[in-house]
Scaffold this motif. Structure first.
Motif, PDB file in Angstrom:
ATOM      1  N   ALA A 232     -29.425  -9.287  28.298  1.00  0.00           N
ATOM      2  CA  ALA A 232     -28.693  -7.977  27.851  1.00  0.00           C
ATOM      3  C   ALA A 232     -29.159  -7.296  26.791  1.00  0.00           C
ATOM      4  CB  ALA A 232     -27.772  -8.876  27.392  1.00  0.00           C
ATOM      5  N   ASP A 233     -29.709  -8.033  26.388  1.00  0.00           N
ATOM      6  CA  ASP A 233     -30.966  -6.962  25.570  1.00  0.00           C
ATOM      7  C   ASP A 233     -31.708  -5.523  25.350  1.00  0.00           C
ATOM      8  OD1 ASP A 233     -29.320  -8.621  23.151  1.00  0.00           O
ATOM      9  OD2 ASP A 233     -31.440  -9.642  22.616  1.00  0.00           O
TER      10      ASP A 233
ATOM     11  N   GLY B 113     -31.277  -3.909  28.568  1.00  0.00           N
ATOM     12  CA  GLY B 113     -29.562  -3.388  28.646  1.00  0.00           C
ATOM     13  C   GLY B 113     -30.025  -2.264  30.036  1.00  0.00           C
ATOM     14  N   SER B 114     -29.825  -1.485  29.764  1.00  0.00           N
ATOM     15  CA  SER B 114     -29.316  -0.536  31.391  1.00  0.00           C
ATOM     16  C   SER B 114     -31.276  -0.520  32.029  1.00  0.00           C
ATOM     17  CB  SER B 114     -29.670   0.818  31.816  1.00  0.00           C
ATOM     18  OG  SER B 114     -30.107   1.726  30.407  1.00  0.00           O
ATOM     19  N   SER B 115     -31.997  -0.891  31.355  1.00  0.00           N
ATOM     20  CA  SER B 115     -33.105  -1.204  32.172  1.00  0.00           C
ATOM     21  C   SER B 115     -33.527  -2.497  33.180  1.00  0.00           C
ATOM     22  CB  SER B 115     -34.994  -1.030  30.573  1.00  0.00           C
ATOM     23  OG  SER B 115     -35.432  -2.378  30.416  1.00  0.00           O
TER      24      SER B 115
ATOM     25  N   GLN C 276     -38.364   0.204  35.505  1.00  0.00           N
ATOM     26  CA  GLN C 276     -37.240  -0.861  35.608  1.00  0.00           C
ATOM     27  C   GLN C 276     -37.401  -2.085  35.991  1.00  0.00           C
ATOM     28  OE1 GLN C 276     -34.568   2.136  37.693  1.00  0.00           O
ATOM     29  NE2 GLN C 276     -33.231   1.589  36.178  1.00  0.00           N
TER      30      GLN C 276
ATOM     31  N   ARG D  74     -31.856  -4.056  35.967  1.00  0.00           N
ATOM     32  CA  ARG D  74     -30.670  -4.111  36.781  1.00  0.00           C
ATOM     33  C   ARG D  74     -30.000  -5.712  37.165  1.00  0.00           C
ATOM     34  NH1 ARG D  74     -28.891   0.932  38.084  1.00  0.00           N
ATOM     35  NH2 ARG D  74     -29.452   2.130  36.276  1.00  0.00           N
TER      36      ARG D  74
END
Length: 411
Positions: A283-284, A286-288, A248, A290
């Protein structure tokens, strides 16, 4: 403004320029808190309103302001381009207002023994203090910008030399414009070892930000900034996703790419287009990735992370690097001055060419995969940073500068 019990103390009037909670106000706060209350009384003037004022008041410091006047910024991190013409006019007007009205009013009330300026852009305050024969300690926390033809850079350089009694660059790189001047004292920023303690618990931080305890985390404390290299770390992180899908990227700081309707013309500026491109890349992913926003629990964020990165495109003193050292965390930073004064390459971390995305990805993979190397570099960084960037030595040096100013050893 000075109490009777403070009459026997040396009164320092500090002037701070910024709006956000960055390295400059924190560095100043550590200095002010470190000065012996038995010998010094302290007042802080703020040009602008921000959460920093509340932080200083919470420390029970005497605060003046915000006085709502601009400084004259001309550093590599922030200088006024041609399309900032309105701000340039405001900056010049406010500097004149500071010289002839705002600063004299405050100086007459506060009656300081020394005026301590927290950045090179506070020209108006230096000139006003000089007119009242008040010694000026002038911190230089960022390298000067070249600008278009060097006129403003030459002016700022001359003003710092002419109206200061002590010049305090925070790195040898920042000291170059005045390196042959006898009143130049290179004094690195410092870290509060009580706050940045590697043994800190991460439970609250992880829970608050809904983070997995076991995932590998890369921490970037730069928000959305071309100068601090947000696009570099985002691109490098994208390249390591295939070999570290569980990793992350934590981005702390302001990450706002939205342009208000009243400033619609800014949508066409290069800086705005840059922010929008980086925001889309994030945004591309994603949740990786933060987005933590502005955080105050930086030690906990560092304790929870595997590596701290500072991929700056413009060289300047990076507080997160020395804070990471106190937290026993390895760092990866751009191979730029003065970052090369803060990182021992291949010992406390790695220095990488700023735009070499493959090199960034390679070093990230190495520190994420090799836990032995990760801990070894973290421990070496701790030894290096505690030796060179501790608060006690920093405060002792500043106190020596003050005493030399007052005894006319430097002028």
């Amino acid at each position: 403004m000075r109490s009777t019990e403070d009459e026997h103390k040396t009164h320092i009037l500090f002037v701070h320029h910024g709006k956000g909670l960055g390295g400059a106000p924190l560095s100043l706060l550590y200095l002010i808190k470190g000065l012996d209350d038995r010998h010094y009384s302290k007042t802080v003037v703020f040009l602008h309103d921000s959460e920093v004022i509340q932080l200083y008041r919470a420390e029970k410091l005497t605060v003046i302001g915000p006085v709502n006047v601009m400084d004259f910024p001309h550093t590599k991190i922030w200088w006024l381009r041609w399309y900032h013409i309105g701000t340039i006019v405001r900056s010049i007007f406010d500097t004149l207002t500071t010289i002839f009205w705002v600063a004299p009013h405050i100086l007459k009330q506060a009656k300081p023994d020394i005026v301590h300026l927290n950045t090179s852009s506070l020209i108006g305050w230096a000139i006003a203090a000089h007119r009242y024969n008040i010694p000026v300690a002038w911190h230089v926390r960022e390298p000067l910008a070249d600008g278009y033809c060097g006129i403003r850079k030459a002016m700022v350089r001359w003003c710092v030399k002419r109206f200061s009694n002590a010049i305090i660059p925070i790195s040898h790189s920042d000291a170059k414009p005045w390196r042959h001047n006898s009143k130049t004292w290179v004094t690195h920023n410092a870290v509060d070892a009580h706050r940045f303690d590697a043994a800190r618990s991460t439970q609250t931080f992880l829970a608050q930000h809904h983070l997995n305890h076991s995932s590998l985390k890369i921490l970037f404390l730069g928000g959305l900034s071309a100068e601090k290299g947000t696009h570099i770390i985002v691109e490098a992180f994208r390249r390591i996703r295939s070999c570290h899908p569980e990793a992350q990227l934590l981005i702390a700081g302001n990450f706002n790419a939205t342009v208000p309707k009243k400033h619609a013309v800014k949508r066409f500026l290069p800086a705005t287009r840059f922010k929008q491109r980086v925001a889309q890349s994030v945004a591309d992913l994603g949740s990786s990735v933060r987005l933590l926003g502005t955080i105050y629990d930086i030690p906990e964020a560092m304790a929870a992370s595997s590596v701290i990165v500072f991929p700056a495109t413009v060289g300047h003193f990076a507080r997160p690097i020395i804070e990471a050292g106190f937290m026993k965390k390895p760092v990866i930073a751009s191979r730029l001055a003065p970052l090369d004064e803060l990182v021992l390459d291949e010992q406390t971390g790695f220095l990488v060419e700023a735009t070499n995305y493959d090199a960034w990805a390679e070093k990230l993979c190495l520190l994420l995969c090799d836990q032995h190397l990760n801990k070894l570099m973290g421990q070496t960084g701790y030894q290096f940073c505690t030796q060179h960037f501790n608060v006690e030595n920093h405060v002792s040096r500043i106190e020596h500068i003050y005493k030399s100013m007052l005894t006319k050893e430097i002028s």
